[in-house]
Design a protein around this motif. Sequence first.
Motif, PDB file in Angstrom:
ATOM      1  N   ALA A  54       0.826  -1.211   0.000  1.00 23.71           N
ATOM      2  CA  ALA A  54       0.000   0.000   0.000  1.00 23.71           C
ATOM      3  C   ALA A  54       0.858   1.258   0.000  1.00 23.71           C
ATOM      4  O   ALA A  54       0.406   2.333  -0.412  1.00 23.71           O
ATOM      5  N   TYR A  55       2.084   1.153   0.444  1.00 24.38           N
ATOM      6  CA  TYR A  55       3.038   2.266   0.426  1.00 24.38           C
ATOM      7  C   TYR A  55       3.783   2.317  -0.909  1.00 24.38           C
ATOM      8  O   TYR A  55       3.924   3.381  -1.528  1.00 24.38           O
ATOM      9  N   LEU A  56       4.266   1.161  -1.381  1.00 28.07           N
ATOM     10  CA  LEU A  56       5.121   1.123  -2.558  1.00 28.07           C
ATOM     11  C   LEU A  56       4.382   1.446  -3.846  1.00 28.07           C
ATOM     12  O   LEU A  56       4.898   2.160  -4.709  1.00 28.07           O
ATOM     13  N   ILE A  57       3.156   0.930  -3.991  1.00 24.78           N
ATOM     14  CA  ILE A  57       2.461   1.053  -5.271  1.00 24.78           C
ATOM     15  C   ILE A  57       2.106   2.500  -5.604  1.00 24.78           C
ATOM     16  O   ILE A  57       2.427   2.982  -6.704  1.00 24.78           O
ATOM     17  N   PRO A  58       1.450   3.251  -4.717  1.00 23.19           N
ATOM     18  CA  PRO A  58       1.184   4.660  -5.071  1.00 23.19           C
ATOM     19  C   PRO A  58       2.457   5.495  -5.175  1.00 23.19           C
ATOM     20  O   PRO A  58       2.524   6.424  -5.992  1.00 23.19           O
ATOM     21  N   THR A  59       3.457   5.149  -4.373  1.00 20.52           N
ATOM     22  CA  THR A  59       4.727   5.882  -4.473  1.00 20.52           C
ATOM     23  C   THR A  59       5.318   5.737  -5.865  1.00 20.52           C
ATOM     24  O   THR A  59       5.618   6.733  -6.544  1.00 20.52           O
ATOM     25  N   ALA A  60       5.502   4.504  -6.316  1.00 20.16           N
ATOM     26  CA  ALA A  60       6.100   4.271  -7.629  1.00 20.16           C
ATOM     27  C   ALA A  60       5.217   4.793  -8.750  1.00 20.16           C
ATOM     28  O   ALA A  60       5.697   5.383  -9.724  1.00 20.16           O
ATOM     29  N   GLY A  61       3.905   4.598  -8.623  1.00 18.17           N
ATOM     30  CA  GLY A  61       2.999   4.978  -9.694  1.00 18.17           C
ATOM     31  C   GLY A  61       2.875   6.471  -9.914  1.00 18.17           C
ATOM     32  O   GLY A  61       2.644   6.917 -11.039  1.00 18.17           O
ATOM     33  N   LEU A  62       3.040   7.256  -8.864  1.00 14.88           N
ATOM     34  CA  LEU A  62       2.778   8.694  -8.964  1.00 14.88           C
ATOM     35  C   LEU A  62       4.032   9.556  -9.057  1.00 14.88           C
ATOM     36  O   LEU A  62       3.923  10.766  -9.253  1.00 14.88           O
ATOM     37  N   LEU A  63       5.217   8.981  -8.899  1.00 18.24           N
ATOM     38  CA  LEU A  63       6.442   9.785  -8.878  1.00 18.24           C
ATOM     39  C   LEU A  63       6.632  10.601 -10.150  1.00 18.24           C
ATOM     40  O   LEU A  63       6.944  11.797 -10.108  1.00 18.24           O
ATOM     41  N   LEU A  64       6.463   9.961 -11.296  1.00 20.28           N
ATOM     42  CA  LEU A  64       6.699  10.645 -12.566  1.00 20.28           C
ATOM     43  C   LEU A  64       5.688  11.769 -12.772  1.00 20.28           C
ATOM     44  O   LEU A  64       6.047  12.891 -13.154  1.00 20.28           O
ATOM     45  N   ILE A  83       4.536  16.747   2.342  1.00 21.81           N
ATOM     46  CA  ILE A  83       4.876  16.661   3.770  1.00 21.81           C
ATOM     47  C   ILE A  83       3.606  16.596   4.608  1.00 21.81           C
ATOM     48  O   ILE A  83       3.491  15.774   5.540  1.00 21.81           O
ATOM     49  N   ALA A  84       2.645  17.455   4.295  1.00 22.79           N
ATOM     50  CA  ALA A  84       1.404  17.511   5.077  1.00 22.79           C
ATOM     51  C   ALA A  84       0.646  16.189   4.998  1.00 22.79           C
ATOM     52  O   ALA A  84       0.195  15.650   6.025  1.00 22.79           O
ATOM     53  N   ALA A 105      -3.893   4.221   5.683  1.00 25.89           N
ATOM     54  CA  ALA A 105      -2.897   5.193   6.133  1.00 25.89           C
ATOM     55  C   ALA A 105      -1.574   5.016   5.398  1.00 25.89           C
ATOM     56  O   ALA A 105      -0.926   6.002   5.008  1.00 25.89           O
ATOM     57  N   ARG A 106      -1.179   3.780   5.171  1.00 22.85           N
ATOM     58  CA  ARG A 106       0.064   3.529   4.435  1.00 22.85           C
ATOM     59  C   ARG A 106      -0.046   4.021   2.993  1.00 22.85           C
ATOM     60  O   ARG A 106       0.924   4.544   2.426  1.00 22.85           O
ATOM     61  N   ALA A 107      -1.228   3.849   2.383  1.00 24.73           N
ATOM     62  CA  ALA A 107      -1.428   4.372   1.029  1.00 24.73           C
ATOM     63  C   ALA A 107      -1.313   5.897   1.028  1.00 24.73           C
ATOM     64  O   ALA A 107      -0.732   6.485   0.117  1.00 24.73           O
ATOM     65  N   GLY A 108      -1.862   6.546   2.065  1.00 24.22           N
ATOM     66  CA  GLY A 108      -1.731   7.995   2.181  1.00 24.22           C
ATOM     67  C   GLY A 108      -0.282   8.420   2.310  1.00 24.22           C
ATOM     68  O   GLY A 108       0.149   9.418   1.707  1.00 24.22           O
ATOM     69  N   GLN A 109       0.499   7.668   3.088  1.00 22.87           N
ATOM     70  CA  GLN A 109       1.928   7.955   3.178  1.00 22.87           C
ATOM     71  C   GLN A 109       2.591   7.840   1.806  1.00 22.87           C
ATOM     72  O   GLN A 109       3.430   8.667   1.437  1.00 22.87           O
ATOM     73  N   GLY A 110       2.211   6.804   1.043  1.00 25.73           N
ATOM     74  CA  GLY A 110       2.804   6.601  -0.277  1.00 25.73           C
ATOM     75  C   GLY A 110       2.521   7.745  -1.228  1.00 25.73           C
ATOM     76  O   GLY A 110       3.405   8.187  -1.965  1.00 25.73           O
ATOM     77  N   VAL A 111       1.283   8.243  -1.208  1.00 18.71           N
ATOM     78  CA  VAL A 111       0.944   9.391  -2.062  1.00 18.71           C
ATOM     79  C   VAL A 111       1.728  10.626  -1.616  1.00 18.71           C
ATOM     80  O   VAL A 111       2.259  11.383  -2.450  1.00 18.71           O
ATOM     81  N   GLY A 112       1.817  10.843  -0.306  1.00 15.39           N
ATOM     82  CA  GLY A 112       2.586  11.976   0.203  1.00 15.39           C
ATOM     83  C   GLY A 112       4.038  11.920  -0.214  1.00 15.39           C
ATOM     84  O   GLY A 112       4.628  12.928  -0.626  1.00 15.39           O
ATOM     85  N   VAL A 113       4.621  10.732  -0.147  1.00 14.68           N
ATOM     86  CA  VAL A 113       6.012  10.551  -0.552  1.00 14.68           C
ATOM     87  C   VAL A 113       6.184  10.820  -2.044  1.00 14.68           C
ATOM     88  O   VAL A 113       7.179  11.414  -2.478  1.00 14.68           O
ATOM     89  N   ALA A 114       5.215  10.389  -2.861  1.00 13.88           N
ATOM     90  CA  ALA A 114       5.301  10.618  -4.302  1.00 13.88           C
ATOM     91  C   ALA A 114       5.297  12.112  -4.625  1.00 13.88           C
ATOM     92  O   ALA A 114       5.960  12.553  -5.569  1.00 13.88           O
ATOM     93  N   LEU A 115       4.548  12.895  -3.854  1.00 14.12           N
ATOM     94  CA  LEU A 115       4.541  14.347  -4.050  1.00 14.12           C
ATOM     95  C   LEU A 115       5.842  14.979  -3.565  1.00 14.12           C
ATOM     96  O   LEU A 115       6.362  15.926  -4.167  1.00 14.12           O
ATOM     97  N   MET A 116       6.363  14.445  -2.461  1.00 16.51           N
ATOM     98  CA  MET A 116       7.518  15.058  -1.803  1.00 16.51           C
ATOM     99  C   MET A 116       8.842  14.710  -2.477  1.00 16.51           C
ATOM    100  O   MET A 116       9.717  15.572  -2.638  1.00 16.51           O
ATOM    101  N   SER A 117       9.022  13.456  -2.869  1.00 17.96           N
ATOM    102  CA  SER A 117      10.342  12.979  -3.285  1.00 17.96           C
ATOM    103  C   SER A 117      10.916  13.700  -4.503  1.00 17.96           C
ATOM    104  O   SER A 117      12.046  14.207  -4.445  1.00 17.96           O
ATOM    105  N   PRO A 118      10.195  13.809  -5.633  1.00 13.13           N
ATOM    106  CA  PRO A 118      10.783  14.544  -6.762  1.00 13.13           C
ATOM    107  C   PRO A 118      11.037  16.009  -6.426  1.00 13.13           C
ATOM    108  O   PRO A 118      11.989  16.615  -6.930  1.00 13.13           O
ATOM    109  N   ALA A 119      10.186  16.565  -5.556  1.00  8.94           N
ATOM    110  CA  ALA A 119      10.344  17.983  -5.212  1.00  8.94           C
ATOM    111  C   ALA A 119      11.635  18.254  -4.459  1.00  8.94           C
ATOM    112  O   ALA A 119      12.201  19.343  -4.576  1.00  8.94           O
TER     113      ALA A 119
END
Length: 477
Positions: A54-64, A83-84, A105-119
Motif C-alpha cells: 500500500a506504500y510502494l504502489i502509489p509511491t512508484a505509480g505517482l512519482l513521474l 509533507i502535510a 494510512a500507508r497508502a496515504g503515506q505513499g501518495v505523500g512521498v510521491a509528491l515530496m520525493s521529486p520535489a
Amino acid sequence: MSNANHGRTGLVLLACCVGQLLVVLDGTIMNVALPSIESALSFDANSLQWVINAYLIPTAGLLLLAGRMADLFSRRGFFLAGIALFTVASLAGGFAQDATQLIIARAGQGVGVALMSPATLTVLGTTFTEPAQRAKAFGLWGAAGGSGGAIGVLAGGVVTEWLSWRWVMLLNVPVGIALFIVAAISITPSAVQAGPRKLDILGAVSVTIGIAALVFGIAQGEREGWGSPVSLISFAVAVVGIAVFLYDQAKIASAPLVPLNVFRNRSIVAANISMFCVGAAMASTFYFLTLLMQFVLGYSPLVTGLSYLPLSVAIFLGAGMVAPQTSKLGGRFTLLSGLVAGVIGLGWLSFVDSRATFVADLLGPSLLFGVGVGMVLGTVANLATAALPSSQQGLASGLLTTGQALGGAAGLAVLVAVANFSGGESRVPEQMASGYANAFLGTAVLLVIAALAAAAMPKVSRDASDESAPEPVVAHI
C-alpha cells in the motif's frame, strides 16, 4: 552570498535532506515491525503484505506524474502538500484500530512521498546552481537518502523492541511538522513560464496505472508465483498502460508528460540506468544482509539494526565528504569510482558462509558498499538534473526516482528467485548462506551494468545554471 541568503539556503538543504531521509526510511522501517503489527491488528498471512504494498504502489505509480506537475504548477506547493499528507497519514496509521485503517494510512503515506520525493531534487537543483555548492548539496541529499534504508532497519528494531510498533509511524508526526515549518519558511515560490500550463491527462493516467500495475505484479509474483492469475493480469495491465503512454507521448499529446526527445541526452539515459541498478542493489543488499544476520548468524532485531550503523556512516561519508571532493575530477569519475567500490564490497560479501563473523566478514564489505553507494546517489541526481533546463527539473527528478523505485522492486524480486533457487528457502544455515551469497553476487552484477552505463556518459555535463535560453518569468506561485 549574504548571511541571510546563506542561512536560507542552509534551511532549504536541511528540508530537502530530511524529506529524502523520511522517504527512504519509511520504506524500510516497517519491515522489522511486521510481526508485531500482524499480532496487534489481526492481519492474516495474505493481507500483511499490503502494509508494504500500500506504500510502494502509489509511491512508484505517482512519482513521474508528481515530478512533472511540480514543474508545471508549484515545486514548493507540491513539497509542502507531500509533507502535510505524509504527516497526517502517519498520525492516522499510528492510531489505526484495524488492518483496513492501517493499509489506508500507508497508502496515504505513499501518495505523500510521491509528491515530496521529486520535489526535494527539483528544489535543490534550482536553489544550488554554483558547481561546488551543487555537488555538496546533492552529496548530502544522497547521504540522507542512502543512509535512510539502513537507519530504517535500526530504528525499526529499536522502536519496536523498546516502545511499540505504533511509534514507527507516530515518530514521523513531530518530524513532519518541523519539516513543514522549515520548508515553508525557507523555500521561495518558483518562477513559471509564460503561456498555458497543460497537463497531459491521458499520459498521466496511463503511466500511473502502468507503473502501479507493474510494481503490484512484481510484488505478487514474488509471493504467489510468476504464473499466478493475479500476476499475469497485473503485467498485462502494465504492458497496456505503458504502451498507451508511449503512443500518447509520441503521437497524441500536444504537451507530453515526458517529451521522448529527452532520451536523446546521453547523460539522462546513463543516469537513469545507473539509478535503476543502484536502486535494485540497495534494496537487495539491505534485504539479504538482514536475512543473513537474523536467520543464519542468529542476530536479534536490535543487534541487526545496530550492525547497520557502520553502513549508514559509510554512506553518509561517501556522499557528504568523498563525492564532493572527487567531483572536482568530474561527475563521471565520481560515479565510476563509487560503483567500483560497491562492486568490490558486494563481491566480498558473495564469499559469506554460515561461519561468518561481523568484524571479519561483514564490516569491510559494508564499509566499501556504503562509501560506493554514497558517492553514486548524489552524483547521479546531480548529473541527471543538470542535463535538463530548470523548466524540466521535476521531469528529471520524476524519471530518476521512478527508476530507483522500479529498480528496487524488480531487482529484489529477481534476486529473491536467485537466492531461493540456490538454497535461500532452506532452513539449513549453510544452504541459506549459499543462497544469499549468490544474491550478493547478482547484486554486484547490477552495479557492473551501472558502471557500463556510467562509462558511456559524456565527460562534461552542462550545469543546471548554464541555460541556453532563460525562461520568461511571468508569475510567482
